[in-house]
Design a protein around this motif. Structure first.
Motif, PDB file in Angstrom:
ATOM      1  N   ASP A  17      34.126  22.010 -66.039  1.00  0.00           N
ATOM      2  CA  ASP A  17      35.259  21.958 -65.120  1.00  0.00           C
ATOM      3  C   ASP A  17      35.320  20.571 -64.466  1.00  0.00           C
ATOM      4  O   ASP A  17      34.360  20.159 -63.835  1.00  0.00           O
ATOM      5  CB  ASP A  17      35.056  23.046 -64.055  1.00  0.00           C
ATOM      6  CG  ASP A  17      36.269  23.180 -63.146  1.00  0.00           C
ATOM      7  OD1 ASP A  17      36.788  22.142 -62.696  1.00  0.00           O
ATOM      8  OD2 ASP A  17      36.678  24.317 -62.893  1.00  0.00           O
ATOM      9  N   CYS A  20      35.103  21.174 -60.201  1.00  0.00           N
ATOM     10  CA  CYS A  20      33.882  21.627 -59.522  1.00  0.00           C
ATOM     11  C   CYS A  20      32.627  21.305 -60.317  1.00  0.00           C
ATOM     12  O   CYS A  20      31.524  21.405 -59.788  1.00  0.00           O
ATOM     13  CB  CYS A  20      33.972  23.125 -59.242  1.00  0.00           C
ATOM     14  SG  CYS A  20      33.826  24.157 -60.705  1.00  0.00           S
ATOM     15  N   CYS A  42      37.533  26.294 -64.684  1.00  0.00           N
ATOM     16  CA  CYS A  42      36.817  27.566 -64.722  1.00  0.00           C
ATOM     17  C   CYS A  42      37.623  28.665 -64.045  1.00  0.00           C
ATOM     18  O   CYS A  42      37.386  29.842 -64.285  1.00  0.00           O
ATOM     19  CB  CYS A  42      35.447  27.413 -64.071  1.00  0.00           C
ATOM     20  SG  CYS A  42      35.481  27.182 -62.283  1.00  0.00           S
ATOM     21  N   CYS A  46      40.389  26.443 -59.024  1.00  0.00           N
ATOM     22  CA  CYS A  46      40.004  25.057 -59.275  1.00  0.00           C
ATOM     23  C   CYS A  46      41.193  24.255 -59.796  1.00  0.00           C
ATOM     24  O   CYS A  46      41.386  23.105 -59.425  1.00  0.00           O
ATOM     25  CB  CYS A  46      38.857  25.004 -60.276  1.00  0.00           C
ATOM     26  SG  CYS A  46      37.251  25.385 -59.540  1.00  0.00           S
TER      27      CYS A  46
END
Ligand SMILES: [Zn+2]
Length: 59
Positions: A17, A20, A42, A46
């Motif tokens: 990702d 994050c 993910c 996000c």
């Protein structure tokens, strides 16, 4: 003779990702298509935060 046995496990591919930094199965990713790039996150959270952080920057 043909055998219909294709050993493919594409769903096992792990991607990162970009927001994050977590790793997750590509199959479970949330897709985001931008002008010049395709991103996978993910979670939708996000993705939304990534978009918010982009649009919040005035360059
Ligand atoms: Zn994430």
């Amino acid at each position: 003779m043909q055998q219909g046995k294709a050993v493919k496990r594409v769903d096992d591919v792990m991607v990162k990702d970009p927001f994050c930094g977590a790793y997750f199965p590509k199959n479970n990713g949330v897709h985001l298509k931008l002008k010049n790039q395709n991103l996978l996150f993910c979670s939708r959270e996000c993705r939304d935060k990534y978009l918010a952080s982009r649009s919040g920057q005035t360059s």
